[in-house]
Scaffold this motif. Sequence first.
Motif, PDB file in Angstrom:
ATOM      1  N   ARG A 142       0.933  -1.315   0.054  1.00  0.00           N
ATOM      2  CA  ARG A 142      -0.202   0.058   0.059  1.00  0.00           C
ATOM      3  C   ARG A 142       0.905   1.263  -0.056  1.00  0.00           C
ATOM      4  NH1 ARG A 142      -2.946  -1.149   4.672  1.00  0.00           N
ATOM      5  NH2 ARG A 142      -4.282  -2.543   3.649  1.00  0.00           N
ATOM      6  N   ALA A 143       2.077   1.281   0.957  1.00  0.00           N
ATOM      7  CA  ALA A 143       2.691   2.712   1.060  1.00  0.00           C
ATOM      8  C   ALA A 143       3.703   2.665  -0.419  1.00  0.00           C
ATOM      9  CB  ALA A 143       3.895   2.216   2.253  1.00  0.00           C
ATOM     10  N   ASN A 144       3.798   1.718  -1.086  1.00  0.00           N
ATOM     11  CA  ASN A 144       4.520   1.719  -2.312  1.00  0.00           C
ATOM     12  C   ASN A 144       3.952   1.393  -3.819  1.00  0.00           C
ATOM     13  OD1 ASN A 144       7.534   1.890  -1.194  1.00  0.00           O
ATOM     14  ND2 ASN A 144       7.097  -0.003  -0.255  1.00  0.00           N
ATOM     15  N   LYS A 145       2.690   1.778  -3.432  1.00  0.00           N
ATOM     16  CA  LYS A 145       1.816   1.614  -4.625  1.00  0.00           C
ATOM     17  C   LYS A 145       2.405   2.286  -6.110  1.00  0.00           C
ATOM     18  CE  LYS A 145      -2.839  -0.008  -3.693  1.00  0.00           C
ATOM     19  NZ  LYS A 145      -4.284   0.394  -3.519  1.00  0.00           N
ATOM     20  N   GLU A 146       2.900   3.528  -5.789  1.00  0.00           N
ATOM     21  CA  GLU A 146       3.377   3.969  -7.032  1.00  0.00           C
ATOM     22  C   GLU A 146       4.460   3.289  -7.777  1.00  0.00           C
ATOM     23  OE1 GLU A 146       4.779   8.084  -5.657  1.00  0.00           O
ATOM     24  OE2 GLU A 146       2.689   8.293  -4.807  1.00  0.00           O
ATOM     25  N   TRP A 147       4.898   2.294  -6.945  1.00  0.00           N
ATOM     26  CA  TRP A 147       6.078   1.459  -7.635  1.00  0.00           C
ATOM     27  C   TRP A 147       5.487   0.130  -8.025  1.00  0.00           C
ATOM     28  CZ3 TRP A 147      11.071   3.374  -7.545  1.00  0.00           C
ATOM     29  CH2 TRP A 147      11.279   4.506  -6.496  1.00  0.00           C
ATOM     30  N   VAL A 148       4.422  -0.005  -8.257  1.00  0.00           N
ATOM     31  CA  VAL A 148       3.578  -1.408  -8.559  1.00  0.00           C
ATOM     32  C   VAL A 148       3.701  -0.898 -10.083  1.00  0.00           C
ATOM     33  CG1 VAL A 148       1.961  -3.047  -8.552  1.00  0.00           C
ATOM     34  CG2 VAL A 148       2.504  -1.679  -6.546  1.00  0.00           C
ATOM     35  N   PRO A 149       4.471  -1.819 -10.958  1.00  0.00           N
ATOM     36  CA  PRO A 149       4.353  -1.396 -12.332  1.00  0.00           C
ATOM     37  C   PRO A 149       3.029  -1.570 -13.010  1.00  0.00           C
ATOM     38  CG  PRO A 149       6.204  -3.034 -11.750  1.00  0.00           C
ATOM     39  CD  PRO A 149       5.119  -3.070 -10.622  1.00  0.00           C
ATOM     40  N   PRO A 150       2.893  -0.878 -13.861  1.00  0.00           N
ATOM     41  CA  PRO A 150       1.261  -0.681 -14.656  1.00  0.00           C
ATOM     42  C   PRO A 150       1.125  -2.019 -15.323  1.00  0.00           C
ATOM     43  CG  PRO A 150       2.574   1.058 -15.747  1.00  0.00           C
ATOM     44  CD  PRO A 150       3.760   0.222 -14.708  1.00  0.00           C
ATOM     45  N   PHE A 151      -0.417  -2.599 -15.390  1.00  0.00           N
ATOM     46  CA  PHE A 151      -0.611  -3.543 -16.228  1.00  0.00           C
ATOM     47  C   PHE A 151      -0.072  -3.360 -17.635  1.00  0.00           C
ATOM     48  CE2 PHE A 151      -3.715  -5.654 -19.204  1.00  0.00           C
ATOM     49  CZ  PHE A 151      -3.622  -6.766 -18.616  1.00  0.00           C
ATOM     50  N   GLY A 152       0.485  -4.585 -18.105  1.00  0.00           N
ATOM     51  CA  GLY A 152       0.697  -4.727 -19.422  1.00  0.00           C
ATOM     52  C   GLY A 152       2.242  -4.207 -19.637  1.00  0.00           C
ATOM     53  N   SER A 153       3.051  -3.759 -18.632  1.00  0.00           N
ATOM     54  CA  SER A 153       4.316  -3.411 -18.777  1.00  0.00           C
ATOM     55  C   SER A 153       5.390  -4.434 -18.870  1.00  0.00           C
ATOM     56  CB  SER A 153       4.638  -2.420 -17.613  1.00  0.00           C
ATOM     57  OG  SER A 153       4.623  -3.174 -16.432  1.00  0.00           O
ATOM     58  N   GLY A 154       4.698  -5.806 -18.334  1.00  0.00           N
ATOM     59  CA  GLY A 154       5.814  -7.154 -18.366  1.00  0.00           C
ATOM     60  C   GLY A 154       6.492  -6.991 -16.998  1.00  0.00           C
ATOM     61  N   ALA A 155       6.496  -5.960 -16.266  1.00  0.00           N
ATOM     62  CA  ALA A 155       7.272  -5.856 -14.947  1.00  0.00           C
ATOM     63  C   ALA A 155       6.164  -6.107 -13.741  1.00  0.00           C
ATOM     64  CB  ALA A 155       7.956  -4.392 -14.840  1.00  0.00           C
ATOM     65  N   SER A 156       6.860  -6.290 -12.382  1.00  0.00           N
ATOM     66  CA  SER A 156       5.921  -6.407 -11.268  1.00  0.00           C
ATOM     67  C   SER A 156       6.696  -6.040  -9.973  1.00  0.00           C
ATOM     68  CB  SER A 156       5.833  -8.089 -11.186  1.00  0.00           C
ATOM     69  OG  SER A 156       6.868  -8.776 -11.216  1.00  0.00           O
ATOM     70  N   LEU A 157       6.066  -6.167  -9.027  1.00  0.00           N
ATOM     71  CA  LEU A 157       6.903  -5.488  -7.834  1.00  0.00           C
ATOM     72  C   LEU A 157       7.272  -6.606  -6.888  1.00  0.00           C
ATOM     73  CD1 LEU A 157       7.556  -2.674  -6.216  1.00  0.00           C
ATOM     74  CD2 LEU A 157       5.639  -3.276  -4.708  1.00  0.00           C
TER      75      LEU A 157
END
Length: 341
Positions: free
Chosen positions: A109-124
Amino acid sequence: MEKKNIDWANLGFGYMKTDYRYVSNYTDGKWDDGAITTDDMITMSECACVLQYAQTIFEGMKAYTTQDGKTVVFRPDLNASRLVDSAKRLEMPPFPEERFLDAIDQLVRANKEWVPPFGSGASLYIRPYMFGINPVIGVKPATDYQFRAFATPVGPYFKGGVKPLTIKISDFDRAAPNGTGHIKAGLNYAMSLHAIVTAHAEGYDENMYLDSATRTKVEETGGANFLFVTKDGKIVTPKSNTILPSITRRSLIQVAKDYLGIEAEEREVYVDELKDMAECGLCGTAAVISPVGKIVDHGKEICLPSGMNAMGPITQKLYDTLTGIQMGRIEAPKGWIRVIE
Ligand code: PLP
Ligand code: COI
């Protein structure tokens, strides 16, 4: 909420410092309330048990942004219970499972801005861990511990994404019978460093470790379990009590049976059988399913029929279904997805 301005599509599997982490301390026989902090530094005694005797364990899991914009974590309850198993084996006080889940909720929750967007191929990638922190010089467990969890955005574990890997059968052993191969202890990884550096220097992507008692059976790699597809289209994964019980592998077995109607079996897999396999993959949180194209057994090449250009067809189906479930494109089995509000 704005996402961070990061080139998500080109992330590798590396550490990037994010804004917040979670910390809880164990002293006088109990865990404190724990809190989110911005401080990424740890101060401890020069004689801390973790530094002298490697009393440390960890977990790994991922958060994703789903198609409909939710932030979710995949099966963190299984990481919570595996951390308890690891703690017991290293004589550490288990971090309570409900506290673990709450810590992960707060961290993500605190790091939500760091969760990669859908479809980017990345993850947290989320890394919970705990270690003995007070000074210990005779060989015995610490009395004080710290539990921490941080998060870092990641791309594929292996360079080149889903390009098939070449691996070697290692002459080094990863785990002893009755040892610690079945838990996620830092010491298992420390002793694999020489083996992986050696394999890389020889041009291989990874090691295949064998059972150290007979050296006839497939165990796992340094950071993932194996999954094989037989020529008659069945899935087989090595059964051993000296490998880590991978959450990804356990999930894939269920996906194969319940979503794809493919037979899946956990059993001992002999090195002699490798030549008869149609597909091979490495499965884990970091690896997802990374296809293997070639296994080299002391100079003898075993080339998987799926080849060196792409994943085999069954591996691909498993990959698409698992990542579809994780990213909300496919309905998940009950309890697999934890939504972070
Ligand atoms: N095996 C080892 C040695 C690992 O370090 C990992 C990673 O956690 C795995 C297997 C895969 O486990 P999981 O799917 O739970 O991430
Ligand atoms: C994971 O997949 O979470 C792992 O821990 C593997 C590796 C990075 C050690």
